[in-house]
Design an enzyme around this catalytic site. Sequence first.
Site, PDB file in Angstrom:
ATOM      1  N   ASP A  33      54.054  52.802  30.062  1.00 58.36           N
ATOM      2  CA  ASP A  33      54.975  53.369  30.651  1.00 58.36           C
ATOM      3  C   ASP A  33      54.571  54.193  32.036  1.00 58.36           C
ATOM      4  O   ASP A  33      54.584  55.100  32.184  1.00 58.36           O
ATOM      5  CB  ASP A  33      55.416  54.624  29.721  1.00 58.36           C
ATOM      6  CG  ASP A  33      56.203  54.329  28.574  1.00 58.36           C
ATOM      7  OD1 ASP A  33      56.713  53.026  28.567  1.00 58.36           O
ATOM      8  OD2 ASP A  33      56.204  54.879  27.310  1.00 58.36           O
ATOM      9  N   ASP A  86      46.957  58.705  15.533  1.00 57.99           N
ATOM     10  CA  ASP A  86      48.365  59.129  15.939  1.00 57.99           C
ATOM     11  C   ASP A  86      48.486  60.279  14.992  1.00 57.99           C
ATOM     12  O   ASP A  86      48.228  60.211  13.544  1.00 57.99           O
ATOM     13  CB  ASP A  86      49.620  58.258  15.646  1.00 57.99           C
ATOM     14  CG  ASP A  86      50.738  58.376  16.128  1.00 57.99           C
ATOM     15  OD1 ASP A  86      51.060  59.707  16.039  1.00 57.99           O
ATOM     16  OD2 ASP A  86      51.643  57.621  16.695  1.00 57.99           O
ATOM     17  N   HIS A  97      53.767  61.867  26.225  1.00 60.66           N
ATOM     18  CA  HIS A  97      54.224  61.858  27.605  1.00 60.66           C
ATOM     19  C   HIS A  97      54.065  63.214  28.368  1.00 60.66           C
ATOM     20  O   HIS A  97      54.503  63.167  29.617  1.00 60.66           O
ATOM     21  CB  HIS A  97      55.296  61.064  27.805  1.00 60.66           C
ATOM     22  CG  HIS A  97      55.104  59.576  27.543  1.00 60.66           C
ATOM     23  ND1 HIS A  97      53.974  58.988  26.820  1.00 60.66           N
ATOM     24  CD2 HIS A  97      55.870  58.412  27.986  1.00 60.66           C
ATOM     25  CE1 HIS A  97      54.150  57.715  26.728  1.00 60.66           C
ATOM     26  NE2 HIS A  97      55.559  57.512  27.275  1.00 60.66           N
ATOM     27  N   SER A 141      44.362  63.096  19.730  1.00 60.65           N
ATOM     28  CA  SER A 141      43.253  62.757  20.312  1.00 60.65           C
ATOM     29  C   SER A 141      42.202  63.596  20.358  1.00 60.65           C
ATOM     30  O   SER A 141      40.829  63.339  20.204  1.00 60.65           O
ATOM     31  CB  SER A 141      43.640  62.378  21.816  1.00 60.65           C
ATOM     32  OG  SER A 141      44.068  60.980  21.734  1.00 60.65           O
ATOM     33  N   GLY A 200      48.683  56.505  19.940  1.00 62.71           N
ATOM     34  CA  GLY A 200      50.059  56.370  19.931  1.00 62.71           C
ATOM     35  C   GLY A 200      50.741  55.241  18.950  1.00 62.71           C
ATOM     36  O   GLY A 200      51.210  54.306  19.888  1.00 62.71           O
ATOM     37  N   PHE A 257      58.943  50.934  21.204  1.00 63.99           N
ATOM     38  CA  PHE A 257      59.427  50.859  22.947  1.00 63.99           C
ATOM     39  C   PHE A 257      58.576  49.872  23.562  1.00 63.99           C
ATOM     40  O   PHE A 257      58.489  49.932  24.672  1.00 63.99           O
ATOM     41  CB  PHE A 257      59.459  52.096  23.317  1.00 63.99           C
ATOM     42  CG  PHE A 257      60.386  53.289  22.399  1.00 63.99           C
ATOM     43  CD1 PHE A 257      61.643  53.259  22.487  1.00 63.99           C
ATOM     44  CD2 PHE A 257      59.460  54.072  21.580  1.00 63.99           C
ATOM     45  CE1 PHE A 257      62.151  54.329  21.675  1.00 63.99           C
ATOM     46  CE2 PHE A 257      60.156  54.848  20.585  1.00 63.99           C
ATOM     47  CZ  PHE A 257      61.575  55.277  20.789  1.00 63.99           C
ATOM     48  N   SER A 287      52.861  47.973  18.437  1.00 66.86           N
ATOM     49  CA  SER A 287      51.625  47.717  19.280  1.00 66.86           C
ATOM     50  C   SER A 287      50.575  47.276  18.354  1.00 66.86           C
ATOM     51  O   SER A 287      49.800  46.430  18.620  1.00 66.86           O
ATOM     52  CB  SER A 287      51.371  48.809  20.158  1.00 66.86           C
ATOM     53  OG  SER A 287      51.157  50.003  19.803  1.00 66.86           O
TER      54      SER A 287
END
Length: 205
Positions: free
Chosen positions: A165, A66, A139, A119, A41, A15, A47
């Site tokens: 984001d 992740d 999120h 994390s 993530g 995304f 990314s």
Amino acid sequence: MSIALPVDIDQIKGFLAQDEGEALYQHAQQSCKLGPVLEVGSYCGKSTVYLGAACKGSDNIVYAVDHHRGSEEHQLGEEYHDPDLYDSSVELMDSFKVFRASMRAAGLEETVVPIVASSAVASKGWNTPLGMVFIDGGHSEEAAQTDYRSWVSHIKPGGILAIHDIFPNPADGGQAPYNIWKLAKASGLFEELPMVNTLGLFRRK
């Protein structure tokens, strides 16, 4: 700018917008001289390819944190659920196999160090100073706050904090990333840099 990536980035699920990916590449290319890059993530590795390609030239590494069970919005029945990433044998999301294939295709297996954990778990006893941290994990408010608390203190002076984001208007998206962006801005630890699309950026003082 145009960046030569080792794979067709549009073929990797994710995304991240192109301008955001290019900004990550530019900042990683500079900040990896201070120390390794860490992202929270990774999903399927979009990314990670930008970050890994930037670090590979400096013979540095990217820690990719992740749990690969997907964020809240990726779960069965949710808006961003991807049935191709659902493991029906355990009734859980699992993006790790696809992530590994992305790293192999990009020639980044010797540059990217996957850490398959949350994390909270991955950061226990962490001692390595970091040149850059990119937060793009869960999120929910709890997940975002945990990501921020787990990694911000490890960024070296001059290093970069990037948060994905960022939506100041609640009508545009979830507020948890925006809330930790506001924390960073108010902390006194960082110099705020210009945003790129929804990518918030800071430099550690």
